[in-house]
Write an enzyme that holds these catalytic residues in place. Structure first.
Site, PDB file in Angstrom:
ATOM      1  CB  SER A 134      -7.858   8.652   8.574  1.00  0.00           C
ATOM      2  OG  SER A 134      -9.145   8.512   7.989  1.00  0.00           O
TER       3      SER A 134
ATOM      4  N   GLY B  99       2.771   2.427   2.312  1.00  0.00           N
ATOM      5  CA  GLY B  99       4.129   2.250   2.817  1.00  0.00           C
ATOM      6  C   GLY B  99       5.092   1.787   1.742  1.00  0.00           C
TER       7      GLY B  99
ATOM      8  CE1 TYR C  57      -8.197   3.711  10.532  1.00  0.00           C
ATOM      9  CE2 TYR C  57     -10.033   5.038   9.726  1.00  0.00           C
ATOM     10  CZ  TYR C  57      -8.724   4.580   9.598  1.00  0.00           C
ATOM     11  OH  TYR C  57      -7.950   5.004   8.534  1.00  0.00           O
TER      12      TYR C  57
ATOM     13  N   GLY D 238       0.786  -1.223   0.000  1.00  0.00           N
ATOM     14  CA  GLY D 238       0.000   0.000   0.000  1.00  0.00           C
ATOM     15  C   GLY D 238       0.819   1.275   0.000  1.00  0.00           C
TER      16      GLY D 238
END
Length: 307
Positions: free
Chosen positions: A147, A24, A173, A22
């Protein structure tokens, strides 16, 4: 930010968490292409081997190193940091990228709620252990990935940081991603107070088509919301490299400064730009609570000595 916009990073050491897939992987690929020595810190050895092969295929002269890292295990985090410190007197870039999303209620090896444990507390401990090498670099940067889910977060409760009462996968989250923001800002405050040249920045990738959404669906904690976002990202999400642009800009743009947030121009899509920090009401109080809880839960203090 395109790869051609990244300045020459020869002679610099970068540590990237979650580097085997992804965002990273794309971050590691770009940093290696710019000449940095990249330490791929990741949990899955097979995926990490494949990531190294992919980077080496594109950049045969890339300088790469693998350090196993399980952010859900403080002993493993300590061991990973020890391996980095044993081989490197300085760390110029630390990209706290790895994370999980909307997981069913479960705990880490140390008994932490999984999402707070992996997304924040593991990175807290890693950053604290690597602090001597970061401060030894001429102008280190620590980039932590948040996020837009943070906008829906409730405050961290010091009496119940692991949500043993009233757990919700998405609420957890959101709270973990808010912790990432508060961590980045609090670390910058400590760098500034100590008078050191290191800087802490924050980035969010927008809607990026990586395995993050698919894994949340596979694990069974995301519900219909997870299925919706998996379909949405497959249809209209940015590529992993496009999603990595904000953290790459935060890590490498010579004009970027400590305490800044980089994100897609249009919220969930678009080129990486500097964005304002919102929800500043009670911000300092929440940063202070995060510092107290994080040090207490991990047993790892994170304070920056004066220059």
């Amino acid at each position: 930010m395109a790869e051609k916009d990244i300045p020459d990073l020869a002679g610099r050491t970068a540590v990237v968490t979650g580097a085997n897939g992804g965002l990273g992987l794309q971050t590691s690929l770009a940093l290696a292409g710019a000449g940095a020595h990249v330490v791929l810190a990741a949990r899955d050895p097979q995926k990490t081997t494949a990531a190294v092969a992919r980077i080496a295929e594109r950049y045969p002269a890339a300088s790469l190193e693998v350090v196993p890292l399980d952010l859900g295990d403080l002993a493993a985090v300590r061991a990973a940091a020890g391996a980095v410190l044993a081989g490197h007197e300085r760390v110029d870039l630390l990209v706290n990228n790895a994370g999980v999303m909307a997981m069913p209620q479960c705990t880490t090896v140390d008994g932490f709620e999984l999402q707070l444990g992996v997304n924040h507390l593991g990175h807290w401990a890693l950053t604290a252990h690597l602090l001597p090498a970061l401060l030894h670099a001429p102008s280190a940067r620590v980039v932590t990935v948040t996020s837009t889910a943070r906008h829906r977060a409730r405050r961290l409760d010091p009496a119940d940081p692991h949500l043993r009462r009233g757990y919700g996968a998405w609420a957890s989250y959101a709270r973990a991603k808010m912790a990432n923001l508060h961590f980045a800002l609090g670390l910058q405050q400590r760098f500034a107070r100590a008078g050191v040249s290191a800087a802490s920045l924050v980035a969010h990738p927008g809607l990026s088509n990586t395995d993050l959404q698919a894994r949340s669906v596979r694990e069974g904690g995301a519900g219909w919301v997870g299925a919706f976002f998996e379909a949405l990202t497959a249809r209209s999400g940015m590529t992993p490299f496009e999603g990595a642009r904000p953290q790459l800009r935060a890590a490498t743009d010579p004009r970027a400064g400590g305490g800044e947030l980089y994100a897609p121009r249009f919220g969930s899509n678009g080129p990486a730009v500097r964005r304002p920090i919102l929800r500043r009401w009670a911000l300092q109080e929440q940063i202070d609570v995060l510092w107290e809880v994080s040090a207490r839960e991990t047993g790892v203090p994170l304070e920056v000595p004066p220059a």
